[in-house]
Design a protein around this motif. Structure first.
Motif, PDB file in Angstrom:
ATOM      1  N   GLY A  82       0.779  -1.227   0.000  1.00 35.76           N
ATOM      2  CA  GLY A  82       0.000   0.000   0.000  1.00 35.76           C
ATOM      3  C   GLY A  82       0.812   1.280   0.000  1.00 35.76           C
ATOM      4  N   GLY A  83       2.105   1.216  -0.236  1.00 32.49           N
ATOM      5  CA  GLY A  83       2.893   2.445  -0.304  1.00 32.49           C
ATOM      6  C   GLY A  83       3.966   2.293  -1.355  1.00 32.49           C
ATOM      7  N   PRO A  84       4.574   3.405  -1.760  1.00 31.67           N
ATOM      8  CA  PRO A  84       5.622   3.318  -2.775  1.00 31.67           C
ATOM      9  C   PRO A  84       6.899   2.708  -2.188  1.00 31.67           C
ATOM     10  N   ILE A  85       7.407   1.706  -2.865  1.00 32.90           N
ATOM     11  CA  ILE A  85       8.678   1.076  -2.474  1.00 32.90           C
ATOM     12  C   ILE A  85       9.583   1.175  -3.695  1.00 32.90           C
ATOM     13  N   TYR A  86      10.835   1.520  -3.453  1.00 33.12           N
ATOM     14  CA  TYR A  86      11.763   1.697  -4.570  1.00 33.12           C
ATOM     15  C   TYR A  86      12.741   0.536  -4.595  1.00 33.12           C
ATOM     16  N   VAL A  87      12.860  -0.069  -5.753  1.00 33.58           N
ATOM     17  CA  VAL A  87      13.660  -1.286  -5.832  1.00 33.58           C
ATOM     18  C   VAL A  87      14.863  -1.089  -6.743  1.00 33.58           C
ATOM     19  N   TYR A  88      15.894  -1.840  -6.436  1.00 41.88           N
ATOM     20  CA  TYR A  88      17.062  -1.908  -7.306  1.00 41.88           C
ATOM     21  C   TYR A  88      17.233  -3.382  -7.627  1.00 41.88           C
ATOM     22  N   LYS A  90      15.189  -5.671  -8.440  1.00 43.70           N
ATOM     23  CA  LYS A  90      14.134  -6.450  -7.764  1.00 43.70           C
ATOM     24  C   LYS A  90      14.275  -6.494  -6.246  1.00 43.70           C
ATOM     25  N   ARG A  91      15.259  -5.775  -5.696  1.00 42.25           N
ATOM     26  CA  ARG A  91      15.399  -5.805  -4.238  1.00 42.25           C
ATOM     27  C   ARG A  91      14.903  -4.487  -3.654  1.00 42.25           C
ATOM     28  N   ASN A  92      14.093  -4.595  -2.607  1.00 44.85           N
ATOM     29  CA  ASN A  92      13.531  -3.390  -1.998  1.00 44.85           C
ATOM     30  C   ASN A  92      14.632  -2.594  -1.304  1.00 44.85           C
TER      31      ASN A  92
END
Length: 195
Positions: free
Chosen positions: A40-46, A48-50
């Protein structure tokens, strides 16, 4: 999903901080992280890893560094929201847009990405000791059982305790204890037959 069905989500205090969070997003957009929506919130991945998440709460908005424990945090910005529970997550809280120093935020994020590239993750900590009152009671009543239990390696003792204590109901715990007692007395590890 209808726009309203997500309203009850904990992170959806976001409306207080719409402008601030957009500002954070504009900073994060300068990095190589990719925005996704999780929990339910923005997560930024590199890769495929959070790496980080952002969100607004009642009294502050924040960046989460999901592996923040590895950041040097020279500026002492990060907090561990739940000392005893949180191993790796760290938060950087803000109460106004003017508190957000873009250069610092980008430095922290760059370091977080670098840590991901190096594959730094928390190894599961040495297993916490599990105490089983019910099994302990059996051992108190039967010295032979206690003695047999002590012969097992800590790892095998842990497997027995975990097996008993992961049962949700007491009656299941008791039936599991009945099952393991002959094994303990026979010096057979819980998973020996599978090894």
């Amino acid at each position: 999903m209808e726009p309203d069905s997500d309203k009850k989500h904990v992170w959806d205090k976001i409306n207080n901080w719409e402008e601030e969070l957009l500002f954070l997003k504009s900073i994060i957009d300068k990095t190589e992280l990719v925005e996704t929506i999780k929990w339910g919130g923005p997560i930024y991945v590199y890769n495929k890893r959070n790496v980080i998440g952002i969100g607004g709460f009642k009294n502050y908005f924040a960046i989460w560094f999901l592996n923040g424990v590895f950041l040097k945090d020279e500026k002492k910005r990060l907090i561990n929201a739940q000392e005893d529970k949180t191993k790796s997550l760290r938060q950087w809280r803000f109460i106004s847009k003017s508190e957000v120093n873009e250069k610092e935020v980008l430095e922290y994020i760059a370091e977080a990405i670098e840590n991901e590239k190096q594959g730094k993750v928390i190894k599961p900590s040495k297993k916490e000791t599990i105490v089983s009152e019910l099994l302990q009671k059996e051992m108190d009543q039967s010295p032979a059982l206690a003695e047999a239990f002590q012969k097992f390696s800590p790892y095998k003792q842990y497997e027995f305790l975990e097996y008993v204590e992961t049962a949700k109901q007491e009656k299941t715990k008791l039936s599991r204890i009945e099952k393991v007692i002959p094994m303990i007395l026979g010096n057979i590890g819980l998973n020996d037959k599978y090894r």
